[in-house]
Design an enzyme around this catalytic site. Sequence first.
Site, PDB file in Angstrom:
ATOM      1  N   THR A  18      51.617  72.907  36.317  1.00 43.90           N
ATOM      2  CA  THR A  18      51.591  74.200  35.600  1.00 43.90           C
ATOM      3  C   THR A  18      52.138  74.035  34.186  1.00 43.90           C
ATOM      4  OG1 THR A  18      51.941  75.320  37.690  1.00 43.90           O
ATOM      5  CG2 THR A  18      52.417  76.597  35.710  1.00 43.90           C
TER       6      THR A  18
ATOM      7  N   HIS B  11      49.561  72.497  32.036  1.00 38.82           N
ATOM      8  CA  HIS B  11      48.522  73.475  31.629  1.00 38.82           C
ATOM      9  C   HIS B  11      49.028  74.336  30.472  1.00 38.82           C
ATOM     10  CE1 HIS B  11      45.847  72.541  34.895  1.00 38.82           C
ATOM     11  NE2 HIS B  11      46.751  72.828  35.815  1.00 38.82           N
TER      12      HIS B  11
ATOM     13  N   TYR C 196      50.338  79.143  49.196  1.00 38.64           N
ATOM     14  CA  TYR C 196      50.797  79.406  47.831  1.00 38.64           C
ATOM     15  C   TYR C 196      52.322  79.435  47.852  1.00 38.64           C
ATOM     16  CZ  TYR C 196      51.245  81.781  43.298  1.00 38.64           C
ATOM     17  OH  TYR C 196      51.573  82.107  42.020  1.00 38.64           O
TER      18      TYR C 196
ATOM     19  N   GLY D  19      45.674  72.552  46.958  1.00 37.73           N
ATOM     20  CA  GLY D  19      45.071  72.173  45.674  1.00 37.73           C
ATOM     21  C   GLY D  19      44.317  73.344  45.069  1.00 37.73           C
TER      22      GLY D  19
END
Length: 342
Positions: free
Chosen positions: A40, A43, A287, A263
């Site tokens: 994350t 990203h 999650y 994933g």
Amino acid sequence: MRALVKTGAGPGLELRDVPQPMIGINDVLIRVHKTGICGTDLHIESWDPWAARTIHPPLVVGHEFVGEIVEVGSNVADFHPGDLVSGEGHVVCGRCRHCLAGRRHLCAATIGLGVGRDGAFAEYVALPMTNVWHHWPGVNEEVAAIFDPFGNAVHTALAFPVLGEDVLISGAGPIGLMATAVVRHAGARHVVVSEPNAFRRELALKMGATLVVDPGERALPDVFAELDMVEGFDVVLEMSGNSTALRAAIAAMAHGGGIALLGIPTEEIALDVNAIVFKMLTLRGIYGREMYETWYKMTVMLQSGLDITPAITHRFGFRDHEAAFEAARHGDSGKVIMDWLS
Ligand code: NAD
Ligand code: ZN
């Protein structure tokens, strides 16, 4: 305090002086010791389409950390200055149906630390007391720093019973690597790890994989005879987000098997639904971590001998954040740790 900040819409992160976070009556303030870099964060750093639609700069990034409590709000009785803690990175609403029922991981109004509120790549981070996990004295601080992704691995690995089962882990990134050790610890018979990167296949063997496969070189059913498997995998942990990997996993399942999906694919995936129906497979999305059953399981598995340290491959001081991000982005790494004390 020093913090790694996304200062505007575009690539990059800046090490800046920013005000120390303020705490409310239910919050704790934590002096960060060590942090882990997550996909994350990569990203957000590179400002990909997901980051562009999700992140509102300026934002202190990061959510994987360990640190010491330095201040507590007036309502906080269970935490004290000096306590060594990590934080659950999903800050839930506390009021929805699921939160009230104690299923906080199912809260639809979750706000991500270092995503929707200022995060942990800083000298100090503030969190509600309900997001804080106590460590036991003597915990390895590098391991404590990565409880968040370790929790992703544990949540996924324990989604289906693995005792005596043959497990496929598709994708040996940091989370797949940790999951390999977890399913071994939890009593799986065979743990096959499919991963195109040779460095990570080697690490997967260190984490306890029975066999590693390069998916470009070898089809999964090819390993059945070698491992005395009759029908296929009982459990799959999908930890690559890759469409080819998921389709190959479904094709290699035994009847009645379970696939835990962690994933995150970048686009929709077409699946062989006939195979899912006729093999009576269960697909389950995962999650985050269960609050706080996953955290409890992480703690007790470490205390009963689980070792995830081989998954940690790189260490940097926070001033070398660019090199740290580079190492995390490079495929030839496991978990990358940044130190915030030195
Ligand atoms: P990562 O990107 O480092 O690992 C993914 C691995 O999959 C890489 O090593 C890659 O080489 C491998 N891979 C690529 N193609 C493959 C194929 N065809 N077959 C097998 N492996 C293949 O990521 P990570 O940090 O270990 O996280 C794993 C996944 O979980 C990522 O997709 C990430 O976005 C996702 N994730 C989900 C959650 C959640 O709560 N659901 C949380 C964190 C991360
Ligand atoms: Zn909620």
